[in-house]
Design an enzyme around this catalytic site. Structure first.
Site, PDB file in Angstrom:
ATOM      1  N   GLU A 307     -32.918  16.568  24.249  1.00 34.58           N
ATOM      2  CA  GLU A 307     -32.979  16.767  22.793  1.00 34.58           C
ATOM      3  C   GLU A 307     -34.292  16.238  22.210  1.00 34.58           C
ATOM      4  O   GLU A 307     -34.305  15.545  21.196  1.00 34.58           O
ATOM      5  CB  GLU A 307     -31.779  16.106  22.109  1.00 34.58           C
ATOM      6  CG  GLU A 307     -30.457  16.702  22.557  1.00 34.58           C
ATOM      7  CD  GLU A 307     -29.241  16.177  21.813  1.00 34.58           C
ATOM      8  OE1 GLU A 307     -29.264  15.013  21.380  1.00 34.58           O
ATOM      9  OE2 GLU A 307     -28.273  16.940  21.674  1.00 34.58           O
ATOM     10  N   ASP A 381     -20.310  17.986  24.976  1.00 37.58           N
ATOM     11  CA  ASP A 381     -20.740  16.910  24.087  1.00 37.58           C
ATOM     12  C   ASP A 381     -19.600  16.307  23.269  1.00 37.58           C
ATOM     13  O   ASP A 381     -19.486  16.595  22.075  1.00 37.58           O
ATOM     14  CB  ASP A 381     -21.815  17.468  23.142  1.00 37.58           C
ATOM     15  CG  ASP A 381     -22.659  16.375  22.520  1.00 37.58           C
ATOM     16  OD1 ASP A 381     -22.347  15.197  22.768  1.00 37.58           O
ATOM     17  OD2 ASP A 381     -23.622  16.691  21.798  1.00 37.58           O
ATOM     18  N   GLU A 409     -17.709  11.288  15.927  1.00 35.26           N
ATOM     19  CA  GLU A 409     -18.638  12.301  15.439  1.00 35.26           C
ATOM     20  C   GLU A 409     -17.981  13.679  15.335  1.00 35.26           C
ATOM     21  O   GLU A 409     -18.196  14.409  14.376  1.00 35.26           O
ATOM     22  CB  GLU A 409     -19.842  12.370  16.391  1.00 35.26           C
ATOM     23  CG  GLU A 409     -20.818  13.469  16.038  1.00 35.26           C
ATOM     24  CD  GLU A 409     -22.019  13.522  16.986  1.00 35.26           C
ATOM     25  OE1 GLU A 409     -22.116  12.694  17.903  1.00 35.26           O
ATOM     26  OE2 GLU A 409     -22.876  14.401  16.775  1.00 35.26           O
TER      27      GLU A 409
HETATM   28  C1  BDP Z   1     -24.959  14.215  20.255  1.00 32.73           C
HETATM   29  C2  BDP Z   1     -25.271  13.613  18.910  1.00 32.73           C
HETATM   30  C3  BDP Z   1     -26.688  13.097  18.833  1.00 32.73           C
HETATM   31  C4  BDP Z   1     -26.973  12.185  20.026  1.00 32.73           C
HETATM   32  C5  BDP Z   1     -26.664  12.917  21.312  1.00 32.73           C
HETATM   33  C6  BDP Z   1     -26.818  12.035  22.536  1.00 32.73           C
HETATM   34  O1  BDP Z   1     -25.067  14.588  17.909  1.00 32.73           O
HETATM   35  O2  BDP Z   1     -26.839  12.420  17.610  1.00 32.73           O
HETATM   36  O3  BDP Z   1     -28.293  11.753  20.008  1.00 32.73           O
HETATM   37  O4  BDP Z   1     -25.314  13.345  21.300  1.00 32.73           O
HETATM   38  O5  BDP Z   1     -25.799  11.628  23.080  1.00 32.73           O
HETATM   39  O6  BDP Z   1     -23.580  14.419  20.350  1.00 32.73           O
HETATM   40  O7  BDP Z   1     -27.924  11.760  22.968  1.00 32.73           O
END
Ligand code: BDP
Length: 718
Positions: A307, A381, A409
């Site tokens: 990401e 996720d 979340e």
């Molecule tokens: C996702 C979240 C994000 C995190 C990412 C992670 O939306 O904010 O940075 O996981 O685990 O679910 O790195």
């Protein structure tokens, strides 16, 4: 006037008294109501005999005094020698006298270095109770465990407990930024007041450490995985050191996230290439600098090439190069590297669910021995339900640790009552079949599947500076339950709910039974009203608040909900079977077969693995469309049922928490309906079918739901 003032004062006092209740988590130490039990306890607890005088032992003694005084109204004296009978002896192995050591010889064989013994023994023919372990922190764990026995009103007259944690690293991951903003945080801002540290030690740091120690958590990553290199500068390390000093007597090690590009950002180097000698040296020196301040520093957690985070791939290297370089830097000091496997790329057209496995599995056996790969529970996720991640059990030569998300979340933020240990247990119990039947995820995680020594479970924390720590009073149960499962991944979530309710609210069976049911049901309820039958990732964009199955305009294809549900005229679901992306092939053959076949695939995972026609007949005889709609309705009904139960609990608990939960359940009910209506209206465009009998008609249009915007929903940047 006097009366007004009196009433005001009374309201104030009762308010602050119950606000304190919220703050005290599961360590309420309520007075034992049952007279018989109370008198049994009092008779069995004369004085505390304490061996050793470390900070940790002092904390243990204080905890016992506080607990016993508060639960039994009894002041215990603290002695350093055993006199009389029915004393509570505490001390670690090295401080016990030879007589006691001999009595407990066989018991010490049963525990590991963090395990404890709680045992009724005879010393010179006099009955005593002893809490011991191989070190002082183990004794503290024993003390909390003993206090839990009292809190849950269990008998203590003939105790014989030897209990050890099954994993080494039991750790919270705080996604806390240096400006105190908590990514995906729904309970206020970060506890860490970097501005006032190191000189100002907030009482909350101590209370945080105590709460964690009480459930066996032994590590904390203070900073966000989306890391800021500044935390590694002397200015911040001094503050980290201050926190480490507070946490140490509670057995909690501090860890930090390492931003891979730190050598450039704070080290003035031109590169962060893990093969560059200057970079290697920079990290070695950095590690030495940290360990000089914090000799028991745990190590680094790293999110790399994920990401948008920098990583070894920016320099043509791979995850092994990056992890091993950092591992070498911390190895001389006993540190570990927790390297995350949460990777997927917009340049990879492969099914996102397959990418982490495809990338990491071939690295098996290549990591240094102080590297542990941290894997999310499922391949996408943290969705309300995901099949277990195919990496578990599939890397025999590599220690893998579990990453759960405690902060909700994708499960209703801190507004919805969802008891997560039920989710955690489902994952841990899943059979990977990687070494034949019985190769559960729990065994992969606790190291017994492949005899790994380095093991761990991480939980993304749901803690902030809200008065009640977690936003929702019942979200405390998720922190608690995480800790208990990290200690013992085989614990039953029902047992955890029972313990937590008794410690947090009351031992009254009329309260426990129905409310425990709420907790146990709550996970399936959220799945039903958000993502039934294997649906996933259909939440709204960015903040992830509420439904957004229609979203299809995001720059990365795999960020779009339409990528995941693939609803069309023919049906709905992601075909990950052989006829689709063949993600099922990443599992062991037995599991692959199960998931791959539409007939044998568990219905709870149906649309995760298959694109299924709207007329497909479910096991209960309903068509898929009707079954889906009925599941959404069932979720809403479950919340209504939770409300009915909760509304009858007022007489058992304090009014503040009663009303808080009541209001939150009302919101949960509204939001469950929102999810049901928005998703069904949207999917109905494809199915072209009426809602079946029993499903309430939406009161708004699809356009209305699509028009809703939440620019300030919490947790998603500032
Ligand atoms: C996702 C979240 C994000 C995190 C990412 C992670 O939306 O904010 O940075 O996981 O685990 O679910 O790195």
């Amino acid at each position: 006037m006097a009366l007004v003032r009196f009433v005001f004062l009374f309201v104030l006092i009762s308010f602050s008294a119950s606000a304190q209740k919220d703050y005290k988590l599961w360590l309420q130490y309520n007075k034992v109501d049952n007279a018989e039990i109370a008198s049994e306890y009092k008779n069995s607890l004369n004085n505390i005999v304490s061996f050793g005088n470390s900070e940790t032992i002092k904390i243990s003694v204080k905890e016992l005094e506080t607990g016993v005084f508060s639960m039994l109204d009894k002041k215990t004296e603290v002695k350093t020698q055993i006199e009389g009978e029915n004393n509570l002896i505490i001390g670690s192995k090295s401080s016990l006298d030879s007589n006691l050591l001999k009595t407990l010889e066989a018991d010490f064989e049963k525990i590991n270095k963090e395990g404890f013994i709680i045992k009724s023994i005879a010393v010179k023919n006099k009955k005593q109770l002893i809490i011991t372990g191989k070190n002082d922190v183990a004794v503290l764990y024993g003390v909390f465990s003993f206090l839990r026995i009292l809190q849950t009103n269990k008998p203590i007259n003939n105790l014989n407990i030897a209990d050890s944690p099954k994993t080494n690293i039991r750790i919270l991951n705080h996604w806390d930024n240096l400006d105190r903003y908590v990514e995906r945080g729904y309970a206020g801002i970060s506890l860490w007041n970097w501005q006032k540290l190191p000189d100002f030690i907030d009482q909350r740091y101590i209370d945080y450490a105590r709460a964690n120690a009480s459930i066996g958590i032994n590590g904390t990553v203070l900073t966000n995985v989306n890391a800021n290199a500044l935390i590694l500068t002397p200015q911040y390390l001094e503050k980290v050191e201050a926190l480490a000093n507070v946490f140490r007597p509670y057995g909690i090690k501090v860890y930090l996230t390492a931003r891979f590009s730190a050598p450039i950002e704070i080290g003035n180097l031109k590169t962060a290439d893990p093969k560059d000698p200057e970079v290697i040296n920079w990290w070695k020196n950095k590690a030495a600098e940290i360990y000089k301040r914090i000799p028991d520093f745990g190590g680094f957690l790293v999110k790399a090439n994920s990401e948008g985070q920098p990583g070894p791939q920016n320099y043509g290297r791979d995850h092994v190069d990056g992890a091993n370089m950092l591992a070498d830097a911390v190895a001389p000091f006993g540190g570990v590297i927790m390297w995350r496997a949460f990777v997927y790329s917009e340049h990879d057209a492969n099914d996102r669910a397959k990418q982490a496995f495809a990338e990491f599995q071939p690295y098996d056996g290549k990591f240094k021995e102080n590297v542990i790969v941290q894997v999310k529970n499922g391949a996408i996720d943290f969705q309300p339900r995901e099949p277990f991640h195919p990496l578990f059990g599939a890397m025999p030569k590599t220690p893998l640790m579990m990453e759960f998300q405690i902060t909700q979340e994708y499960l209703g933020f801190s507004t919805h009552l969802v008891f997560l240990p039920k989710l955690f247990q489902e994952v841990l119990e899943s059979d990977t079949y990687q070494k034949g039947k019985g190769s559960t995820v729990a065994k992969a995680v606790d190291g017994t599947l492949y005899q790994h020594k380095l093991t761990g479970i991480a939980g993304v924390a749901n803690i902030g500076n809200d008065l009640n720590w977690t936003g929702h009073p019942f979200a405390q149960a998720n922190w608690y339950g995480f800790g208990r499962l990290a200690w013992n991944p085989y614990l039953d979530s029902e047992t955890i709910a029972d313990e937590w309710l008794r410690c947090t609210f009351s031992n009254d069976e009329n309260f426990i039974k129905p409310v425990k049911n709420i907790m146990i049901e709550s996970r399936e309820a959220v799945v039903n009203y958000m993502t039934p039958l294997g649906l996933h990732h259909i939440m709204d964009t960015g903040h992830h608040y509420g439904p957004g199955p229609w979203v299809s305009n995001l720059s990365r294809p795999e960020w779009n909900p339409t990528y995941y549900h693939k609803a069309d005229k023919n049906g709905i679901g992601f075909d990950r079977s052989k006829s689709g992306t063949n993600a099922t092939a990443q599992y062991a053959p037995e599991v692959e077969k199960l998931f791959d076949n539409l007939e044998t695939c568990p219905e709870k995972d149906l649309l995760w693995f298959h694109h299924v026609s709207w007329d497909y007949k479910l096991k209960n005889g309903q068509t898929l469309w009707n079954g889906l709609a009925l599941k959404y309705q069932e979720g809403v009904n479950q919340v209504a049922a939770m409300q009915n139960v909760w509304n009858k609990t007022e007489k058992y608990i304090d009014s503040e928490r009663f009303h808080e939960v009541q209001m939150l359940l009302e919101i949960q009910n509204k939001e469950a309906k929102w999810w049901r209506d928005a998703c069904l209206l949207y999917f109905q465009q494809f199915s072209g079918k009426e809602l079946p009998a029993g499903v309430e008609k939406p009161t708004q249009t699809l356009e209305y739901f699509k028009s809703l915007k939440f620019p300030f929903a919490p947790g998603n940047g500032k």
